[in-house]
Design an enzyme around this catalytic site. Structure first.
Site, PDB file in Angstrom:
ATOM      1  N   LYS A  93       0.762  -1.189   0.071  1.00 34.38           N
ATOM      2  CA  LYS A  93       0.001   0.197  -0.022  1.00 34.38           C
ATOM      3  C   LYS A  93       0.901   1.320  -0.120  1.00 34.38           C
ATOM      4  O   LYS A  93       1.801   1.374   0.477  1.00 34.38           O
ATOM      5  CB  LYS A  93      -0.939   0.300   1.226  1.00 34.38           C
ATOM      6  CG  LYS A  93      -2.117  -0.908   0.989  1.00 34.38           C
ATOM      7  CD  LYS A  93      -2.994  -0.708  -0.114  1.00 34.38           C
ATOM      8  CE  LYS A  93      -4.064   0.451  -0.040  1.00 34.38           C
ATOM      9  NZ  LYS A  93      -4.934   0.206   1.137  1.00 34.38           N
ATOM     10  N   GLU A 115      -6.543  12.944   1.771  1.00 34.61           N
ATOM     11  CA  GLU A 115      -7.601  12.534   2.517  1.00 34.61           C
ATOM     12  C   GLU A 115      -7.878  13.320   3.592  1.00 34.61           C
ATOM     13  O   GLU A 115      -8.939  13.648   3.850  1.00 34.61           O
ATOM     14  CB  GLU A 115      -7.432  10.799   2.790  1.00 34.61           C
ATOM     15  CG  GLU A 115      -7.478   9.833   1.771  1.00 34.61           C
ATOM     16  CD  GLU A 115      -7.272   8.526   2.341  1.00 34.61           C
ATOM     17  OE1 GLU A 115      -8.132   7.637   2.302  1.00 34.61           O
ATOM     18  OE2 GLU A 115      -6.132   8.372   2.422  1.00 34.61           O
TER      19      GLU A 115
END
Ligand code: ARG
Length: 467
Positions: free
Chosen positions: A293, A300
């Site tokens: 990841k 965000e």
């Protein structure tokens, strides 16, 4: 100057004459605003010093007394700046804390500072001063992010990317054009903060508790001393109104929403599905479990923090709604919302200003995605140039695209008989001439995505924002 050998942990309240019992600890803890409003101290001291000068002018203080009070205030400012100021649990807010300390340092003379003043006009003044400084700071932060966007646009001035509507590929656009769209939003945000600063450029001091000071304070002099353009014209309004704060929050909420939309573009474009950009490693986060990841947490959080900023706007509006004139303690709730929203917005601006220069745009992937059926409008436009009404051209090309979608062929692969079946004006030469580069080049209208026009817009932005 006499100093107590040991600072007390509590002091008598200013209103002990009327209310001789000590405040309940629960009430004291509940009503204090000190943890929030201590950041107002530079403004509070500046306001008090100007007030001292007005009192001297009004002959309510001698010049000597005025000088001693100003020196005392300067010394307290110094303590606050160095973190040497000792707050007490009984200090209800920054205004009382500073006044309490002044009395500690100067004795009864300190008690003359609050002549003709109420904390109601005092806090209204401090807030105006804070807002003025904050509008300037946010404006500067917006300008810095604008310059980063413009520099990125300049670096990528030839890159073509699909433009989206409904999150469906719509038409090819220049990446620079897309980036400059955000620059425009920030330009309007800056004008909103400028408006807020200008409309709020009004001195509330002298309004007293609500009826106006009972002493002949020269408010125009005070306005000059504190750098305000105007003096408030109604003392009730001056202490009860918070719409400069509301305006600031509205401007902040709009700016935060702009950043949130940019954040969303970054999050989306960083996915494998889009693959239009790679975020700088230093601004990405890994997973505690999944080794592969690379998460866009910064973007965000910018998107997420927008909720706090818009929440602050709603909170203050809700607090104000239905408040009778004039001051009500509810108004103290303006500051947590205001200060948190301002700090949050500034953090978001700063982190994007730091992160964006490190974004790597994958221009080959963008270019590949900007080709194909999103050239359909260009084909229709070219039929229009051959005399076909646009609605007819739209229908023809629509049918052609439908066929391509069903058969999995590209517009450029259609052969002459097929094309002729749709319109005698449709030829292989025409469809083969369709390219993303030609598509953007057609859009030379003012504000369009043609390279020449985007160049012009880039130059204008650089002129307006400074480099
Ligand atoms: N801490 C108060 C505020 O922020 C200051 C004004 C208090 N005035 C009063 N009448 N209690 O609004």
């Amino acid at each position: 100057m006499k100093r107590p050998s040991r600072a007390p942990t509590s002091s008598t309240k200013a209103w002990a004459g009327r209310l001789p019992v000590p405040a309940a600890p629960e009430a004291e803890a509940f009503t204090t605003s000190l943890p929030v409003d201590r950041v107002l101290y530079p403004h509070d001291v500046a306001g008090s010093r100007a007030h001292v000068r007005a009192l001297v002018r009004a002959k309510l203080l001698s010049a000597r007394e005025g000088a001693r009070l100003e020196r005392g205030l300067a010394a307290i400012l110094h303590e606050l700046e160095r973190g040497r100021f000792r707050f007490l649990a009984s200090d209800e807010d920054i205004h009382m804390a500073i006044e309490r300390r002044l009395v500690e340092r100067l004795g009864p003379l300190g008690g003359k500072l609050h002549t003709g003043r109420s904390r109601n006009d005092q806090v209204a003044l401090d807030l105006r001063l804070w807002l003025r400084a904050e509008c300037n700071a946010v404006d500067a932060a917006l300008a810095r992010l604008q310059r980063v966007l413009v520099a990125l646009a300049r670096q990528h001035r030839d890159a073509i990317v699909p433009g989206y509507t409904h999150l469906q590929r719509a038409q090819p656009i220049l990446l620079a054009h897309h980036l400059l769209a955000y620059r425009e939003m920030l330009a309007r945000d800056r004008t909103r903060f400028r408006d807020c600063r200008q409309r709020g450029d009004e001195l509330p001091l002298g309004a007293g508790a609500l009826a106006g000071a009972g002493f002949p304070l020269d408010r125009k002099f005070l306005a000059r001393e504190l750098g305000f353009a105007r003096v408030s014209q109604n003392s009730i309004d001056a202490v009860a109104d918070r719409d400069t704060a509301v305006e600031f929050l509205a401007a902040a909420a709009i700016a935060a929403v702009h950043l949130s939309r940019l954040a969303e573009d970054l999050v989306l474009w960083a996915t494998d599905e889009f693959g239009f950009l790679e975020l700088p490693d230093a601004f990405a986060t890994g997973s505690s479990m999944m080794p592969q990841k690379k998460n866009p947490d910064v973007a965000e959080l910018v998107r997420g923090k927008t909720g706090r900023v818009t929440g602050a706007l709603v909170a203050l509006l809700t607090t104000l709604k239905g408040l009778p004139l004039a001051y009500n303690r509810d108004l103290q709730e303006d500051k947590p919302a205001l200060f948190d929203a301002a700090a949050t917005l500034r953090q978001c601006l700063e982190v994007f200003t730091a992160m964006l220069p490190g974004v790597r745009f994958r221009t080959e992937r963008m270019a590949a995605a900007a080709d194909g059926l999103l050239l359909a409008t260009d084909l229709a436009d070219q039929l229009v140039e051959r005399g076909i009404p646009f609605r007819r051209a739209h229908a023809l090309v629509g049918a052609l695209v439908r066929r391509c979608a069903v058969t999995g062929t590209g517009l450029r692969d259609l052969d002459a008989p097929t094309l002729r079946g749709y319109s005698p004006h449709l030829t292989p030469a025409l469809v083969r001439g369709l390219t993303p580069a030609r598509s953007v080049a057609r859009r030379r209208v003012l504000g369009g995505t043609a390279p020449r026009e985007v160049q012009r817009q880039l130059a204008r932005a650089e002129r307006e924002d400074g480099r």
